[in-house]
Every structure is written in structure tokens, then in C-alpha cells.
Write a protein that holds these residues in place. Structure first.
Motif, mmCIF file in Angstrom:
data_model
loop_
_atom_site.group_PDB
_atom_site.id
_atom_site.type_symbol
_atom_site.label_atom_id
_atom_site.label_comp_id
_atom_site.label_asym_id
_atom_site.label_seq_id
_atom_site.Cartn_x
_atom_site.Cartn_y
_atom_site.Cartn_z
ATOM 1 N N THR A 185 40.422 -6.521 -36.241
ATOM 2 C CA THR A 185 40.286 -7.982 -36.302
ATOM 3 C C THR A 185 39.088 -8.437 -37.119
ATOM 4 N N SER A 186 38.220 -7.489 -37.526
ATOM 5 C CA SER A 186 36.964 -7.823 -38.215
ATOM 6 C C SER A 186 36.136 -8.816 -37.412
ATOM 7 N N ALA A 187 36.167 -8.644 -36.094
ATOM 8 C CA ALA A 187 35.386 -9.500 -35.192
ATOM 9 C C ALA A 187 34.639 -8.604 -34.208
ATOM 10 N N TYR A 188 33.558 -9.139 -33.671
ATOM 11 C CA TYR A 188 32.811 -8.379 -32.676
ATOM 12 C C TYR A 188 33.408 -8.565 -31.298
ATOM 13 N N ALA A 189 33.421 -7.477 -30.544
ATOM 14 C CA ALA A 189 33.790 -7.503 -29.129
ATOM 15 C C ALA A 189 32.498 -7.339 -28.334
ATOM 16 N N PRO A 190 32.295 -8.163 -27.296
ATOM 17 C CA PRO A 190 31.092 -7.987 -26.470
ATOM 18 C C PRO A 190 31.100 -6.603 -25.825
ATOM 19 N N ALA A 191 29.956 -5.921 -25.896
ATOM 20 C CA ALA A 191 29.832 -4.585 -25.316
ATOM 21 C C ALA A 191 28.825 -4.570 -24.171
ATOM 22 N N GLY A 192 28.329 -5.737 -23.802
ATOM 23 C CA GLY A 192 27.430 -5.815 -22.658
ATOM 24 C C GLY A 192 26.253 -6.736 -22.878
ATOM 25 N N ILE A 193 25.708 -7.192 -21.765
ATOM 26 C CA ILE A 193 24.482 -7.976 -21.757
ATOM 27 C C ILE A 193 23.475 -7.147 -20.969
ATOM 28 N N PHE A 194 22.347 -6.829 -21.597
ATOM 29 C CA PHE A 194 21.395 -5.894 -21.011
ATOM 30 C C PHE A 194 20.081 -6.588 -20.659
ATOM 31 N N ARG A 195 19.696 -6.435 -19.404
ATOM 32 C CA ARG A 195 18.411 -6.898 -18.909
ATOM 33 C C ARG A 195 17.692 -5.682 -18.347
ATOM 34 N N HIS A 196 16.406 -5.651 -18.439
ATOM 35 C CA HIS A 196 15.557 -4.583 -17.897
ATOM 36 C C HIS A 196 15.682 -3.276 -18.671
ATOM 37 N N SER A 197 16.882 -2.757 -18.874
ATOM 38 C CA SER A 197 17.020 -1.522 -19.660
ATOM 39 C C SER A 197 18.308 -1.583 -20.476
ATOM 40 N N LEU A 198 18.295 -0.836 -21.557
ATOM 41 C CA LEU A 198 19.451 -0.782 -22.454
ATOM 42 C C LEU A 198 19.705 0.682 -22.784
ATOM 43 N N ARG A 199 20.932 1.111 -22.595
ATOM 44 C CA ARG A 199 21.357 2.472 -22.944
ATOM 45 C C ARG A 199 22.616 2.349 -23.803
ATOM 46 N N ARG A 200 22.548 2.980 -24.988
ATOM 47 C CA ARG A 200 23.685 2.954 -25.908
ATOM 48 C C ARG A 200 23.851 4.336 -26.523
ATOM 49 N N GLU A 201 25.089 4.680 -26.828
ATOM 50 C CA GLU A 201 25.384 5.952 -27.485
ATOM 51 C C GLU A 201 25.516 5.802 -28.996
ATOM 52 N N LEU A 202 25.729 4.569 -29.468
ATOM 53 C CA LEU A 202 25.930 4.332 -30.895
ATOM 54 C C LEU A 202 25.004 3.222 -31.389
ATOM 55 N N PRO A 203 24.504 3.276 -32.590
ATOM 56 C CA PRO A 203 24.832 4.231 -33.646
ATOM 57 C C PRO A 203 24.206 5.613 -33.445
ATOM 58 N N PHE A 204 23.292 5.734 -32.475
ATOM 59 C CA PHE A 204 22.774 7.025 -32.016
ATOM 60 C C PHE A 204 22.325 6.808 -30.575
ATOM 61 N N GLU A 205 21.964 7.853 -29.885
ATOM 62 C CA GLU A 205 21.546 7.767 -28.481
ATOM 63 C C GLU A 205 20.265 6.933 -28.380
ATOM 64 N N ILE A 206 20.366 5.788 -27.680
ATOM 65 C CA ILE A 206 19.233 4.864 -27.561
ATOM 66 C C ILE A 206 19.011 4.544 -26.094
ATOM 67 N N GLY A 207 17.756 4.590 -25.672
ATOM 68 C CA GLY A 207 17.370 4.172 -24.329
ATOM 69 C C GLY A 207 16.108 3.342 -24.418
ATOM 70 N N LEU A 208 16.182 2.093 -23.948
ATOM 71 C CA LEU A 208 15.041 1.192 -24.036
ATOM 72 C C LEU A 208 14.725 0.582 -22.682
ATOM 73 N N ASP A 209 13.446 0.566 -22.328
ATOM 74 C CA ASP A 209 12.960 -0.178 -21.172
ATOM 75 C C ASP A 209 12.596 -1.560 -21.694
ATOM 76 N N LEU A 210 13.510 -2.513 -21.572
ATOM 77 C CA LEU A 210 13.328 -3.841 -22.151
ATOM 78 C C LEU A 210 12.119 -4.556 -21.566
ATOM 79 N N ASP A 211 11.828 -4.335 -20.284
ATOM 80 C CA ASP A 211 10.713 -5.019 -19.637
ATOM 81 C C ASP A 211 9.368 -4.583 -20.216
ATOM 82 N N GLN A 212 9.325 -3.423 -20.872
ATOM 83 C CA GLN A 212 8.075 -2.913 -21.431
ATOM 84 C C GLN A 212 7.895 -3.251 -22.920
ATOM 85 N N LEU A 213 8.873 -3.947 -23.512
ATOM 86 C CA LEU A 213 8.776 -4.235 -24.942
ATOM 87 C C LEU A 213 7.754 -5.305 -25.278
#
Length: 189
Positions: free
Chosen positions: A159-187
Motif C-alpha cells: 500500500t506504500s503506507a505505514y502501519a502502526p507498530a506500537g506506541i512506546f513509553r518508558h522502554s522501546l525494543r525493536r528488531e528492525l532495522p537492527f536489534e534496538i533497546g532503549l530506556d526512554l526515561d533515561q534519554l
């Protein structure tokens, strides 16, 4: 249009083109091209925005495997009339000190940190334009109670459109485009 500097006059009736940005040394820093119109970041950025962009850049650089590059405030040519400047982008293009921007097909992720003056563009205009240009991942970062909240989108290619993949508070973990783990509260403090 009297009173405007000559460089602000579009070189053609249909407006500016992507390549024109490279020939506007007088333009303010962080000038974007959206639908053939120059968009200037005239209001000063809040410290929150600046620190968050720096933190995202640093954390992504720490976690990026070999072959991935993290850049901040580099333009991305989406098409002939659109060349926005995301706050952070992830690419696999090798570092080149003379580079002034990227092509859309070279970018895997763009991160936009929402400011009051950019909220509409970041949440609607750029969301659509980045998807139409084929950029696989888009993160739109807002603020709730002084902390970042990240709206993550993945490209649905049919569809050439974005699909929501989540809303992240406090921490964010994603596998793409590479393995990412962020503590959002510490940014940000």
C-alpha cells in the motif's frame, strides 16, 4: 515580493527542486523542501528537543552493528520536490565526509522529534511522504509528562503506507532495522 532577498525567489514557476538546496548557501540552517516550498526552522529548538536528538543519535550509534550508519540532521531526497531533514536517520551507506544528504532508498529508519512548530508536518505530512518514498521505518517522538513517547511505524509495501507498530513509553525494543533497546526515561533528564 519586494523586501525579500533574491535567493528566496524560486528559480522556476513550479517552485524549488531537491537539487536547489545544495546551491542556497544563504538559506538558514535546517532548511527543508516540502512540496516545492522552502520550510525554514525559524523558531529556536527547545533544549528538550536538542538533548533528545543527541540521545537517540548516541544510543543508536552504540547499538548499530557494523554496516549501519547513524546520521543526524541530514536531508533525505524523497523526490524532485521533497527533501526533508529528519532529526536522525539510519542508513547502510558508508560514511562520506562530503555527503550533504541521502536518497530515500538509502535510508532504513527516520526519527522525527516533534516540536510545536513541526507537529503537523511530522505527524501527518512526513508520515505520508516517507512512506510513499519507501522508507521502511518511521519513529515520531512526542512528549508526555516531560518524557519521550515513540510512535513506531513500519512500511506496508503493497500500500506504500505505514502501519502502526506500537506506541512506546518508558522502554522501546525493536528488531528492525537492527536489534534496538532503549530506556526512554533515561534519554532526557
Amino acid at each position: 515580493m519586494s523586501g525579500l532577498p533574491d535567493w528566496m525567489t524560486p528559480p522556476r514557476p513550479e517552485g524549488w527542486r531537491s537539487e536547489d538546496l545544495d546551491h542556497l548557501p544563504e538559506a538558514p540552517r535546517h532548511t527543508e523542501l516540502i512540496d516545492g516550498a522552502l520550510v525554514f526552522m525559524m523558531s529556536p529548538q527547545r533544549s528538550w528537543h536538542s538533548r533528545l536528538v543527541t540521545a537517540f543519535t548516541a544510543r543508536l550509534m552504540e547499538q548499530a552493528p557494523d554496516g549501519f550508519e547513524i546520521e543526524r540532521e541530514m536531508t533525505v531526497r524523497l523526490d524532485d520536490r521533497n527533501r526533508p531533514e529528519p532529526d536522525v536517520c539510519v542508513t547502510t551507506v558508508p560514511y562520506d565526509s562530503s555527503r550533504t544528504g541521502f536518497e530515500a532508498n538509502e535510508v532504513l529508519l527516520v526519527v522525527e522529534v516533534v516540536s510545536p512548530e513541526s507537529a503537523h508536518r511530522d505527524r501527518t505530512v512526513k508520515l505520508r511522504k516517507y512512506a510513499e518514498a519507501g522508507i521502511p521505518h518511521y519513529w515520531c517522538v512526542g512528549e508526555e509528562d516531560g518524557k519521550p513517547v515513540v510512535h513506531v511505524y513500519e512500511l506496508d509495501r503493497p500500500t506504500s503506507a505505514y502501519a502502526p507498530a506500537g506506541i512506546f513509553r518508558h522502554s522501546l525494543r525493536r528488531e528492525l532495522p537492527f536489534e534496538i533497546g532503549l530506556d526512554l526515561d533515561q534519554l532526557v533528564p
